[in-house]
Design a protein around this motif. Structure first.
Motif, mmCIF file in Angstrom:
data_model
loop_
_atom_site.group_PDB
_atom_site.id
_atom_site.type_symbol
_atom_site.label_atom_id
_atom_site.label_comp_id
_atom_site.label_asym_id
_atom_site.label_seq_id
_atom_site.Cartn_x
_atom_site.Cartn_y
_atom_site.Cartn_z
ATOM 1 N N MET A 1 0.835 -1.172 0.000
ATOM 2 C CA MET A 1 0.000 0.000 0.000
ATOM 3 C C MET A 1 0.891 1.250 0.000
ATOM 4 N N LYS A 2 0.495 2.241 -0.776
ATOM 5 C CA LYS A 2 1.240 3.495 -0.863
ATOM 6 C C LYS A 2 1.018 4.321 0.404
ATOM 7 N N ARG A 3 1.997 5.163 0.708
ATOM 8 C CA ARG A 3 1.937 5.969 1.921
ATOM 9 C C ARG A 3 1.709 7.439 1.594
ATOM 10 N N LEU A 4 1.300 8.177 2.617
ATOM 11 C CA LEU A 4 1.101 9.614 2.539
ATOM 12 C C LEU A 4 2.312 10.303 3.133
ATOM 13 N N ALA A 5 2.828 11.318 2.449
ATOM 14 C CA ALA A 5 3.956 12.094 2.952
ATOM 15 C C ALA A 5 3.519 13.550 3.094
ATOM 16 N N VAL A 6 4.182 14.262 3.983
ATOM 17 C CA VAL A 6 3.889 15.675 4.205
ATOM 18 C C VAL A 6 5.197 16.449 4.164
ATOM 19 N N ILE A 7 5.196 17.543 3.391
ATOM 20 C CA ILE A 7 6.371 18.402 3.267
ATOM 21 C C ILE A 7 5.963 19.805 3.715
ATOM 22 N N GLY A 8 6.643 20.307 4.727
ATOM 23 C CA GLY A 8 6.322 21.650 5.207
ATOM 24 C C GLY A 8 7.272 22.078 6.296
ATOM 25 N N ASP A 9 7.005 23.245 6.845
ATOM 26 C CA ASP A 9 7.799 23.689 7.985
ATOM 27 C C ASP A 9 7.276 22.978 9.235
ATOM 28 N N PRO A 10 8.029 23.010 10.326
ATOM 29 C CA PRO A 10 7.618 22.267 11.522
ATOM 30 C C PRO A 10 6.222 22.626 12.039
ATOM 31 N N ILE A 46 5.585 6.271 -1.900
ATOM 32 C CA ILE A 46 4.684 7.378 -1.573
ATOM 33 C C ILE A 46 3.686 7.574 -2.706
ATOM 34 N N GLY A 47 2.399 7.582 -2.341
ATOM 35 C CA GLY A 47 1.341 7.752 -3.328
ATOM 36 C C GLY A 47 0.807 9.171 -3.383
ATOM 37 N N VAL A 48 0.760 9.838 -2.231
ATOM 38 C CA VAL A 48 0.276 11.210 -2.146
ATOM 39 C C VAL A 48 1.239 11.999 -1.274
ATOM 40 N N ALA A 49 1.593 13.186 -1.737
ATOM 41 C CA ALA A 49 2.456 14.077 -0.963
ATOM 42 C C ALA A 49 1.733 15.392 -0.742
ATOM 43 N N VAL A 50 1.496 15.723 0.508
ATOM 44 C CA VAL A 50 0.910 17.010 0.864
ATOM 45 C C VAL A 50 2.066 17.974 1.048
ATOM 46 N N ILE A 51 1.971 19.139 0.415
ATOM 47 C CA ILE A 51 3.033 20.138 0.525
ATOM 48 C C ILE A 51 2.408 21.487 0.856
ATOM 49 N N LYS A 52 3.072 22.237 1.692
ATOM 50 C CA LYS A 52 2.592 23.573 2.040
ATOM 51 C C LYS A 52 2.635 24.440 0.786
ATOM 52 N N TYR A 53 1.549 25.147 0.516
ATOM 53 C CA TYR A 53 1.398 25.940 -0.704
ATOM 54 C C TYR A 53 2.555 26.926 -0.891
ATOM 55 N N ASP A 54 2.947 27.609 0.182
ATOM 56 C CA ASP A 54 4.042 28.591 0.088
ATOM 57 C C ASP A 54 5.343 27.937 -0.368
ATOM 58 N N LEU A 55 5.582 26.712 0.073
ATOM 59 C CA LEU A 55 6.801 26.010 -0.321
ATOM 60 C C LEU A 55 6.729 25.571 -1.780
#
Length: 101
Positions: A1-10, A46-55
């Motif tokens: 199963m693919k995982r969810l990742a998150v990219i952003g500031d702390p 990784i199947g989905v990566a959430v990233i902060k819009y500003d980044l």
């Protein structure tokens, strides 16, 4: 199963961390941002990566284009202008139909 990742500031990542997401990338510099996005793009797990819009807006043009065109992982920007409209556009491009109409 693919995982969810998150990219952003702390601060952005804190809520995701609290709900138990394990693939969280804290980025503090533009160099870390580029390295992290390239790593996530190259990941088979990784199947989905959430990233902060500003980044997302800080990415170099070529990398931003790669993120926008990536199907797997699919990048979803959250915050400010990201969110539903972006998801709508990604679905329209992926399947060729606007599901909101």
């Amino acid at each position: 199963m693919k995982r969810l990742a998150v990219i952003g500031d702390p601060e952005f990542n804190l809520g995701f961390r609290l709900v138990g997401i394990r693939d969280i990338f804290d980025v503090r510099t533009d160099e870390e941002l580029v390295e992290t996005v390239e790593k996530v793009l190259g990941s088979e797990e990784i199947g989905v990566a959430v990233i902060k819009y500003d980044l997302l807006k800080k990415l170099p043009l070529a990398l931003r284009r790669a993120v926008d065109e990536s199907v797997e992982p699919t990048f979803v920007a959250l915050g400010e202008e990201g969110g539903v409209e972006e998801i709508r556009e990604k679905i329209r491009r992926a399947i060729g139909v606007d599901l909101w109409k």
